[in-house]
Design a protein around this motif. Structure first.
Motif, PDB file in Angstrom:
ATOM      1  N   ALA A  83       0.847  -1.189   0.000  1.00 20.81           N
ATOM      2  CA  ALA A  83       0.000   0.000   0.000  1.00 20.81           C
ATOM      3  C   ALA A  83       0.884   1.241   0.000  1.00 20.81           C
ATOM      4  O   ALA A  83       1.896   1.296   0.693  1.00 20.81           O
ATOM      5  N   TYR A  84       0.483   2.209  -0.789  1.00 23.96           N
ATOM      6  CA  TYR A  84       1.208   3.469  -0.865  1.00 23.96           C
ATOM      7  C   TYR A  84       0.248   4.605  -0.553  1.00 23.96           C
ATOM      8  O   TYR A  84      -0.907   4.589  -0.980  1.00 23.96           O
ATOM      9  N   TYR A  85       0.751   5.598   0.188  1.00 26.19           N
ATOM     10  CA  TYR A  85      -0.055   6.731   0.593  1.00 26.19           C
ATOM     11  C   TYR A  85       0.709   8.030   0.342  1.00 26.19           C
ATOM     12  O   TYR A  85       1.928   8.050   0.283  1.00 26.19           O
ATOM     13  N   ARG A  86      -0.026   9.104   0.223  1.00 21.27           N
ATOM     14  CA  ARG A  86       0.563  10.434   0.060  1.00 21.27           C
ATOM     15  C   ARG A  86       1.014  10.913   1.440  1.00 21.27           C
ATOM     16  O   ARG A  86       0.256  10.825   2.410  1.00 21.27           O
ATOM     17  N   TYR A  87       2.234  11.410   1.536  1.00 25.54           N
ATOM     18  CA  TYR A  87       2.798  11.804   2.827  1.00 25.54           C
ATOM     19  C   TYR A  87       3.523  13.130   2.687  1.00 25.54           C
ATOM     20  O   TYR A  87       4.280  13.330   1.745  1.00 25.54           O
ATOM     21  N   GLN A  88       3.274  14.022   3.640  1.00 20.67           N
ATOM     22  CA  GLN A  88       4.014  15.280   3.669  1.00 20.67           C
ATOM     23  C   GLN A  88       4.045  15.797   5.101  1.00 20.67           C
ATOM     24  O   GLN A  88       3.025  16.188   5.662  1.00 20.67           O
ATOM     25  N   SER A  89       5.233  15.784   5.695  1.00 14.88           N
ATOM     26  CA  SER A  89       5.373  16.329   7.039  1.00 14.88           C
ATOM     27  C   SER A  89       5.521  17.850   6.927  1.00 14.88           C
ATOM     28  O   SER A  89       5.749  18.388   5.842  1.00 14.88           O
ATOM     29  N   ALA A  90       5.414  18.532   8.045  1.00 11.70           N
ATOM     30  CA  ALA A  90       5.453  19.996   8.051  1.00 11.70           C
ATOM     31  C   ALA A  90       6.770  20.552   7.526  1.00 11.70           C
ATOM     32  O   ALA A  90       6.808  21.659   6.994  1.00 11.70           O
ATOM     33  N   LYS A  94       7.679  19.321  -0.534  1.00 10.11           N
ATOM     34  CA  LYS A  94       6.740  18.675  -1.459  1.00 10.11           C
ATOM     35  C   LYS A  94       6.349  17.318  -0.896  1.00 10.11           C
ATOM     36  O   LYS A  94       7.051  16.752  -0.059  1.00 10.11           O
ATOM     37  N   PRO A  95       5.202  16.797  -1.350  1.00  9.64           N
ATOM     38  CA  PRO A  95       4.747  15.506  -0.826  1.00  9.64           C
ATOM     39  C   PRO A  95       5.615  14.354  -1.331  1.00  9.64           C
ATOM     40  O   PRO A  95       6.299  14.464  -2.348  1.00  9.64           O
ATOM     41  N   ALA A  96       5.542  13.263  -0.597  1.00  8.67           N
ATOM     42  CA  ALA A  96       6.253  12.040  -0.948  1.00  8.67           C
ATOM     43  C   ALA A  96       5.244  10.896  -0.990  1.00  8.67           C
ATOM     44  O   ALA A  96       4.075  11.069  -0.642  1.00  8.67           O
ATOM     45  N   VAL A  97       5.713   9.740  -1.403  1.00  4.76           N
ATOM     46  CA  VAL A  97       4.911   8.520  -1.361  1.00  4.76           C
ATOM     47  C   VAL A  97       5.417   7.691  -0.186  1.00  4.76           C
ATOM     48  O   VAL A  97       6.615   7.432  -0.070  1.00  4.76           O
ATOM     49  N   TRP A  98       4.500   7.313   0.697  1.00  9.34           N
ATOM     50  CA  TRP A  98       4.845   6.507   1.860  1.00  9.34           C
ATOM     51  C   TRP A  98       4.507   5.052   1.568  1.00  9.34           C
ATOM     52  O   TRP A  98       3.382   4.736   1.192  1.00  9.34           O
ATOM     53  N   ALA A  99       5.485   4.169   1.739  1.00 11.99           N
ATOM     54  CA  ALA A  99       5.274   2.727   1.606  1.00 11.99           C
ATOM     55  C   ALA A  99       4.968   2.193   3.001  1.00 11.99           C
ATOM     56  O   ALA A  99       5.864   2.086   3.843  1.00 11.99           O
ATOM     57  N   ASN A 115      -4.246  10.253  -7.001  1.00 12.83           N
ATOM     58  CA  ASN A 115      -5.248   9.325  -6.492  1.00 12.83           C
ATOM     59  C   ASN A 115      -4.834   8.617  -5.201  1.00 12.83           C
ATOM     60  O   ASN A 115      -5.590   7.809  -4.679  1.00 12.83           O
ATOM     61  N   LEU A 116      -3.656   8.907  -4.668  1.00  7.97           N
ATOM     62  CA  LEU A 116      -3.247   8.275  -3.413  1.00  7.97           C
ATOM     63  C   LEU A 116      -3.956   8.917  -2.234  1.00  7.97           C
ATOM     64  O   LEU A 116      -4.120  10.131  -2.169  1.00  7.97           O
ATOM     65  N   GLU A 117      -4.367   8.084  -1.289  1.00  8.28           N
ATOM     66  CA  GLU A 117      -4.939   8.598  -0.048  1.00  8.28           C
ATOM     67  C   GLU A 117      -3.845   9.276   0.755  1.00  8.28           C
ATOM     68  O   GLU A 117      -2.687   8.857   0.724  1.00  8.28           O
ATOM     69  N   ILE A 118      -4.208  10.288   1.501  1.00  6.93           N
ATOM     70  CA  ILE A 118      -3.262  10.939   2.403  1.00  6.93           C
ATOM     71  C   ILE A 118      -3.022   9.999   3.581  1.00  6.93           C
ATOM     72  O   ILE A 118      -3.975   9.421   4.127  1.00  6.93           O
ATOM     73  N   LEU A 119      -1.756   9.833   3.950  1.00  6.53           N
ATOM     74  CA  LEU A 119      -1.431   8.964   5.075  1.00  6.53           C
ATOM     75  C   LEU A 119      -2.046   9.528   6.348  1.00  6.53           C
ATOM     76  O   LEU A 119      -1.750  10.641   6.770  1.00  6.53           O
TER      77      LEU A 119
END
Length: 151
Positions: A83-90, A94-99, A115-119
């Motif tokens: 599963a991969y999710y959209r991830y961006q810490s403060a 720019k956002p990353a992909v979280w595995a 289309n990735l859900e936000i983590l």
């Protein structure tokens, strides 16, 4: 990696009174998939039913919400996919992909797919139950605006 009380394939029934019974399964990586049925369904039949939603759920909330473990579903096909999710810490520009399974993130050369859900980690009672009621019965909930998957 965080120790979890479940393992991939663990399958749960989620009883919702007059609204029926829903089913969830722990996928590879530790997030939950939700099967597209709210009818009484035998465990062996769930493997042939597609799922409509995949989200990380906080384990203690599964116990609190009263999900009942009904057995183990084989982790094959889409259940076995990472599963991969959209991830961006403060502190990220720019956002990353979280595995989720690897608990790592990366920056794809062509950007993060829209289309990735936000983590986020979802509560079984306060977030997931309203999403299930919306999917099967179209009972409106503000939680629906927090996911990108069309349910």
């Amino acid at each position: 990696m965080v120790a979890r009380k479940w393992k991939p394939g663990d399958t749960y029934s989620i009883h919702d009174g007059e609204f029926g019974t829903y089913y969830a399964c722990i996928a590879m990586g530790g997030d939950c998939v939700f099967f597209d049925t709210n009818a009484d369904t035998a465990l062996y039949e769930l493997a042939s039913i597609d799922f409509f939603l995949r989200l990380p759920v906080v384990y203690p909330s599964i116990r609190r919400a009263g999900w009942q473990k009904i057995g183990v579903t084989p982790v094959v096909g889409r259940l076995a996919e990472k599963a991969y999710y959209r991830y961006q810490s403060a502190d990220m520009e720019k956002p990353a992909v979280w595995a989720l399974e690897d608990e790592t993130y990366f920056f794809p050369a062509d950007g993060v797919p829209d289309n990735l859900e936000i983590l986020a980690f979802w509560d079984a009672q306060y977030h997931i139950l309203p999403l299930l009621r919306y999917h099967f019965h179209r009972i409106d909930t503000p939680v629906i605006s927090k996911i990108s998957t069309a349910i």
